[in-house]
Design a protein around this motif. Structure first.
Motif, short mmCIF file in Angstrom:
data_model
loop_
_atom_site.label_atom_id
_atom_site.label_comp_id
_atom_site.label_asym_id
_atom_site.label_seq_id
_atom_site.Cartn_x
_atom_site.Cartn_y
_atom_site.Cartn_z
N ALA A 29 0.84 -1.20 0.00
CA ALA A 29 0.00 0.00 0.00
C ALA A 29 0.88 1.26 0.00
O ALA A 29 0.59 2.25 -0.69
N PHE A 30 1.97 1.20 0.78
CA PHE A 30 2.88 2.34 0.83
C PHE A 30 3.53 2.57 -0.53
O PHE A 30 3.63 3.71 -1.00
N ILE A 31 3.96 1.50 -1.19
CA ILE A 31 4.59 1.63 -2.51
C ILE A 31 3.58 2.17 -3.52
O ILE A 31 3.90 3.05 -4.32
N VAL A 32 2.34 1.68 -3.49
CA VAL A 32 1.31 2.16 -4.42
C VAL A 32 1.02 3.64 -4.13
O VAL A 32 0.90 4.46 -5.05
N LEU A 33 0.93 3.94 -2.84
CA LEU A 33 0.67 5.34 -2.48
C LEU A 33 1.82 6.24 -2.95
O LEU A 33 1.59 7.32 -3.51
N CYS A 34 3.06 5.80 -2.75
CA CYS A 34 4.22 6.60 -3.21
C CYS A 34 4.21 6.73 -4.72
O CYS A 34 4.51 7.81 -5.27
N TYR A 35 3.90 5.64 -5.42
CA TYR A 35 3.85 5.70 -6.87
C TYR A 35 2.80 6.70 -7.33
O TYR A 35 3.05 7.53 -8.21
N VAL A 36 1.60 6.65 -6.76
CA VAL A 36 0.52 7.57 -7.15
C VAL A 36 0.93 9.01 -6.83
O VAL A 36 0.72 9.91 -7.64
N LEU A 37 1.51 9.20 -5.66
CA LEU A 37 1.94 10.56 -5.30
C LEU A 37 3.02 11.07 -6.26
O LEU A 37 2.97 12.21 -6.72
N MET A 38 4.02 10.22 -6.55
CA MET A 38 5.11 10.64 -7.44
C MET A 38 4.65 10.81 -8.87
O MET A 38 5.13 11.69 -9.58
N ARG A 44 1.94 17.64 -10.32
CA ARG A 44 0.90 18.66 -10.33
C ARG A 44 1.23 19.76 -9.32
O ARG A 44 1.06 20.94 -9.61
N MET A 45 1.70 19.35 -8.16
CA MET A 45 2.09 20.33 -7.15
C MET A 45 3.30 21.14 -7.63
O MET A 45 3.36 22.36 -7.41
N GLU A 46 4.24 20.48 -8.30
CA GLU A 46 5.41 21.19 -8.83
C GLU A 46 4.99 22.20 -9.88
O GLU A 46 5.51 23.32 -9.92
N GLN A 47 4.03 21.83 -10.74
CA GLN A 47 3.52 22.76 -11.74
C GLN A 47 2.86 23.96 -11.06
O GLN A 47 3.07 25.11 -11.46
N THR A 48 2.08 23.69 -10.03
CA THR A 48 1.41 24.77 -9.32
C THR A 48 2.43 25.69 -8.65
O THR A 48 2.33 26.92 -8.73
N PHE A 49 3.42 25.09 -7.99
CA PHE A 49 4.46 25.90 -7.35
C PHE A 49 5.24 26.73 -8.39
O PHE A 49 5.55 27.89 -8.17
N GLN A 50 5.56 26.09 -9.52
CA GLN A 50 6.31 26.79 -10.56
C GLN A 50 5.48 27.94 -11.14
O GLN A 50 6.00 29.02 -11.40
N ALA A 51 4.17 27.68 -11.31
CA ALA A 51 3.30 28.74 -11.82
C ALA A 51 3.25 29.91 -10.84
O ALA A 51 3.30 31.08 -11.24
N ARG A 52 3.19 29.62 -9.57
CA ARG A 52 3.17 30.68 -8.56
C ARG A 52 4.50 31.43 -8.55
O ARG A 52 4.53 32.66 -8.45
#
Length: 179
Positions: A29-38, A44-52
């Motif tokens: 579950a941890f590996i799946v969660l890490c994969y989904v997050l990565m 998406r968060m990096e894009q948002t931060f870069q846009a800001r």
């Protein structure tokens, strides 16, 4: 580590140590969660931060550009104001110079007119003086002839003789007055 329980012969589980199945399921579950997050969330968060960051940096750059433009316009306005002051001073100086030139012209014309009026007055006085002298000569001559006739006792009626006598008398008076 496993202890057998007294009732059924099953092993009892230690609550501090997890079961291996739970560790495996938790790990997966941890590996799946890490994969989904990565794979989905972090980009998406990096894009948002870069846009800001871009928006903030762009805003700062736009503000700096606007500030530079405002400073440039301020310098232009100051230069124009200085130029306008210089032009105003030049116009004022030119006006003063023109006024002085006009004043000098008016004074020169007034002097010329005054000199002309004085010269005309002198000419008129000389002409009137000459007329008065002529009239006085005639009158003095007539009086002198009348007086001489009374003194001599005879009539000096001859016009040519009388005129010559009067002219000699007046010339004598003028030469005596000139000395």
């Amino acid at each position: 580590m496993f202890f057998l329980s007294a009732e059924g012969g099953e092993t009892s589980h230690n609550p501090i140590i997890p079961l291996w199945q739970e560790v495996v399921v938790g790990g997966i579950a941890f590996i799946v969660l890490c994969y989904v997050l990565m794979k989905f969330v972090f980009p998406r968060m990096e894009q948002t931060f870069q846009a800001r960051v871009d928006a903030i940096e762009g805003g700062i750059k736009r503000a700096e550009a606007a500030q530079a433009e405002a400073n440039q316009l301020l310098e232009q306005y100051r230069a124009q104001l200085a130029e306008a002051r210089t032009d105003a001073a030049k116009i004022r100086d030119d006006a003063r110079a023109d006024a002085e030139g006009i004043r000098q012209d008016i004074l020169a014309k007034a002097r010329e007119e005054s000199d002309r009026i004085i010269a005309a007055g002198k000419e008129q006085l000389n002409a009137e003086r000459a007329t008065i002298v002529r009239e006085l000569r005639t009158e003095v001559g007539t009086i002198a002839v009348d007086l001489a006739s009374k003194i001599v006792g005879e009539s000096l009626a001859d016009e040519a003789r009388r005129k010559g006598t009067v002219d000699r008398f007046l010339s004598g008076l003028e030469s005596a007055g000139a000395r």
